[in-house]
Design a protein around this motif. Structure first.
Motif, mmCIF file in Angstrom:
data_model
loop_
_atom_site.group_PDB
_atom_site.id
_atom_site.type_symbol
_atom_site.label_atom_id
_atom_site.label_comp_id
_atom_site.label_asym_id
_atom_site.label_seq_id
_atom_site.Cartn_x
_atom_site.Cartn_y
_atom_site.Cartn_z
ATOM 1 N N LEU A 176 0.810 -1.217 0.000
ATOM 2 C CA LEU A 176 0.000 0.000 0.000
ATOM 3 C C LEU A 176 0.841 1.265 0.000
ATOM 4 N N GLN A 177 2.163 1.104 0.152
ATOM 5 C CA GLN A 177 3.090 2.233 0.198
ATOM 6 C C GLN A 177 2.699 3.236 1.290
ATOM 7 N N LEU A 178 2.507 2.695 2.500
ATOM 8 C CA LEU A 178 2.185 3.508 3.667
ATOM 9 C C LEU A 178 3.333 3.435 4.668
ATOM 10 N N ALA A 179 3.464 4.492 5.452
ATOM 11 C CA ALA A 179 4.488 4.507 6.502
ATOM 12 C C ALA A 179 4.099 3.561 7.630
ATOM 13 N N VAL A 180 5.100 2.878 8.172
ATOM 14 C CA VAL A 180 4.924 2.023 9.345
ATOM 15 C C VAL A 180 5.257 2.844 10.585
ATOM 16 N N LYS A 217 9.881 -0.444 -3.359
ATOM 17 C CA LYS A 217 8.815 -1.428 -3.215
ATOM 18 C C LYS A 217 9.361 -2.809 -3.566
ATOM 19 N N GLY A 218 8.890 -3.811 -2.815
ATOM 20 C CA GLY A 218 9.321 -5.180 -3.087
ATOM 21 C C GLY A 218 9.987 -5.828 -1.888
ATOM 22 N N THR A 219 10.383 -7.083 -2.062
ATOM 23 C CA THR A 219 10.950 -7.875 -0.979
ATOM 24 C C THR A 219 12.190 -7.239 -0.376
ATOM 25 N N GLU A 220 13.058 -6.691 -1.208
ATOM 26 C CA GLU A 220 14.290 -6.087 -0.712
ATOM 27 C C GLU A 220 14.002 -4.858 0.136
ATOM 28 N N ASN A 221 12.959 -4.115 -0.244
ATOM 29 C CA ASN A 221 12.560 -2.944 0.525
ATOM 30 C C ASN A 221 12.156 -3.352 1.940
ATOM 31 N N ILE A 222 11.409 -4.448 2.063
ATOM 32 C CA ILE A 222 10.977 -4.927 3.381
ATOM 33 C C ILE A 222 12.186 -5.309 4.222
#
Length: 232
Positions: A176-180, A217-222
């Motif tokens: 969702l491209q939201l801040a955590v 965005k994507g797995t690497e971003n997480i």
């Protein structure tokens, strides 16, 4: 003093809170049917949570609300100390939000139906299609500053110490491209731990940390964002 509090808890506070719970659930269900689930799904629960803390003589302190922007949606990720985490967040985080909760909670009398009517999100992990449906429902809910609360540990702690995080909240934030927003809960374990039977009065502290915006965005971003959340 403990004996007096137990007597008060059994014969005065808990009966009042049972009536308040049923009344809050009915108001939420009826209000949501009339329209405006974002309003009826939040404010009755907020007042209910605050009253629970008042009647059980639980003091609350909040830090960090000023870090949040009013019209911005966030994904809040608190640690999960005990049952009173619900009342602390619902009553005092100061933001309209939806819970992401286990599907089994829908079976709780009154409360489960109220949560469904309010638009809270029940997680169904029975297959990829159901997971996508959950993500789509979250997308539809998180508008105009309405946020999402997810316990990344998945369940209450047995020991008072934080457990391992599951990826769901962070995957959703990425999609969702939201801040955590990491949130620290302190004191809830002392009030009613997972294996406890009696409520003990104790101050609860809610600390809201700086939002962590998505970068890419994507797995690497997480994976890159993950270390920043280790601050409890």
């Amino acid at each position: 003093m403990k004996i007096l509090y137990y007597i008060y808890q059994i014969f005065i506070a808990l009966p009042i809170l049972l009536v308040l719970t049923i009344l809050t659930a009915v108001v939420t269900i009826l209000g949501s049917l009339l329209g405006g689930a974002h309003i009826w799904g939040y404010y009755p629960g907020k007042i209910w949570s605050q009253l629970i803390c008042v009647f059980l003589l639980i003091r609350v302190k909040v830090h960090g609300r000023e870090k949040l922007h009013k019209r911005t949606s966030y994904i809040f990720v608190p640690n999960h100390q005990g049952s009173f985490d619900i009342f602390l967040i619902y009553g005092f985080i100061g933001r309209n939000f939806k819970w992401m909760m286990k599907k089994s909670l829908r079976k709780i009398p009154f409360v489960g139906k109220a949560c469904e009517s309010a638009g809270h999100i029940f997680v169904n992990r029975s297959g990829p299609k159901k997971v996508l449906e959950t993500i789509q429902k979250a997308k539809e809910s998180l508008k105009d500053g309405v946020s999402l609360v997810v316990f990344p540990e998945g369940a209450r702690t047995f020991t008072g110490h934080m457990g391992y995080f599951k990826k769901g909240a962070f995957q959703l934030a990425d999609d969702l491209q939201l801040a955590v927003v990491p949130v620290t809960i302190d004191g809830s374990f002392e009030i009613l731990p997972r294996t406890g039977k009696w409520i003990h009065p104790h101050r609860m502290i809610l600390t809201i940390h700086d939002p962590i915006p998505p970068k890419g965005k994507g797995t690497e971003n997480i994976k890159l964002q993950w270390p920043k959340l280790i601050l409890w």
